[in-house]
Design a protein around this motif. Sequence first.
Motif, PDB file in Angstrom:
ATOM      1  N   ASP A  40       0.809  -1.223   0.000  1.00  0.00           N
ATOM      2  CA  ASP A  40       0.000   0.000   0.000  1.00  0.00           C
ATOM      3  C   ASP A  40       0.840   1.271   0.000  1.00  0.00           C
ATOM      4  OD1 ASP A  40      -2.244  -1.605   0.047  1.00  0.00           O
ATOM      5  OD2 ASP A  40      -2.527  -1.429   2.213  1.00  0.00           O
ATOM      6  N   HIS A  41       2.107   1.174   0.339  1.00  0.00           N
ATOM      7  CA  HIS A  41       2.974   2.349   0.419  1.00  0.00           C
ATOM      8  C   HIS A  41       3.765   2.609  -0.868  1.00  0.00           C
ATOM      9  CE1 HIS A  41       2.466   1.404   4.808  1.00  0.00           C
ATOM     10  NE2 HIS A  41       2.059   2.664   4.715  1.00  0.00           N
ATOM     11  N   ILE A  42       3.531   1.813  -1.892  1.00  0.00           N
ATOM     12  CA  ILE A  42       4.258   1.984  -3.150  1.00  0.00           C
ATOM     13  C   ILE A  42       4.061   3.379  -3.745  1.00  0.00           C
ATOM     14  CG2 ILE A  42       4.414   1.230  -5.563  1.00  0.00           C
ATOM     15  CD1 ILE A  42       3.995  -1.633  -4.565  1.00  0.00           C
ATOM     16  N   PRO A  43       2.820   3.885  -3.846  1.00  0.00           N
ATOM     17  CA  PRO A  43       2.664   5.224  -4.455  1.00  0.00           C
ATOM     18  C   PRO A  43       3.427   6.321  -3.701  1.00  0.00           C
ATOM     19  CG  PRO A  43       0.556   4.103  -4.361  1.00  0.00           C
ATOM     20  CD  PRO A  43       1.515   3.279  -3.560  1.00  0.00           C
ATOM     21  N   GLN A  44       3.370   6.301  -2.378  1.00  0.00           N
ATOM     22  CA  GLN A  44       4.070   7.326  -1.611  1.00  0.00           C
ATOM     23  C   GLN A  44       5.581   7.165  -1.714  1.00  0.00           C
ATOM     24  OE1 GLN A  44       2.542  10.055  -0.141  1.00  0.00           O
ATOM     25  NE2 GLN A  44       4.683  10.704  -0.188  1.00  0.00           N
ATOM     26  N   PHE A  46       7.159   6.059  -4.270  1.00  0.00           N
ATOM     27  CA  PHE A  46       7.496   6.559  -5.605  1.00  0.00           C
ATOM     28  C   PHE A  46       7.579   8.080  -5.601  1.00  0.00           C
ATOM     29  CE2 PHE A  46       6.311   7.617 -10.057  1.00  0.00           C
ATOM     30  CZ  PHE A  46       7.363   6.989 -10.696  1.00  0.00           C
ATOM     31  N   LEU A  47       6.615   8.727  -4.968  1.00  0.00           N
ATOM     32  CA  LEU A  47       6.631  10.191  -4.885  1.00  0.00           C
ATOM     33  C   LEU A  47       7.819  10.677  -4.055  1.00  0.00           C
ATOM     34  CD1 LEU A  47       2.813  10.835  -4.362  1.00  0.00           C
ATOM     35  CD2 LEU A  47       4.153  11.219  -6.442  1.00  0.00           C
TER      36      LEU A  47
END
Length: 62
Positions: A40-44, A46-47
Amino acid sequence: MRGFIVSDFSDKFPAAIKQLASWLKESKLTYAETIVEGFDHIPQAFLDLFEGKNEGKMIVKI
């Protein structure tokens, strides 16, 4: 002017790998990692990578 292309030195790869492995084993080389846990923390993660919030490699552990 001449650019640097790694593949131009492919004949030196085996010696370089041996030397780098030796330095790593002797703790003469150090590295840093930022490890983020959870899919679940992949998008953050990446940012954060593009905002410079990581040190060394950004790794997401799933």
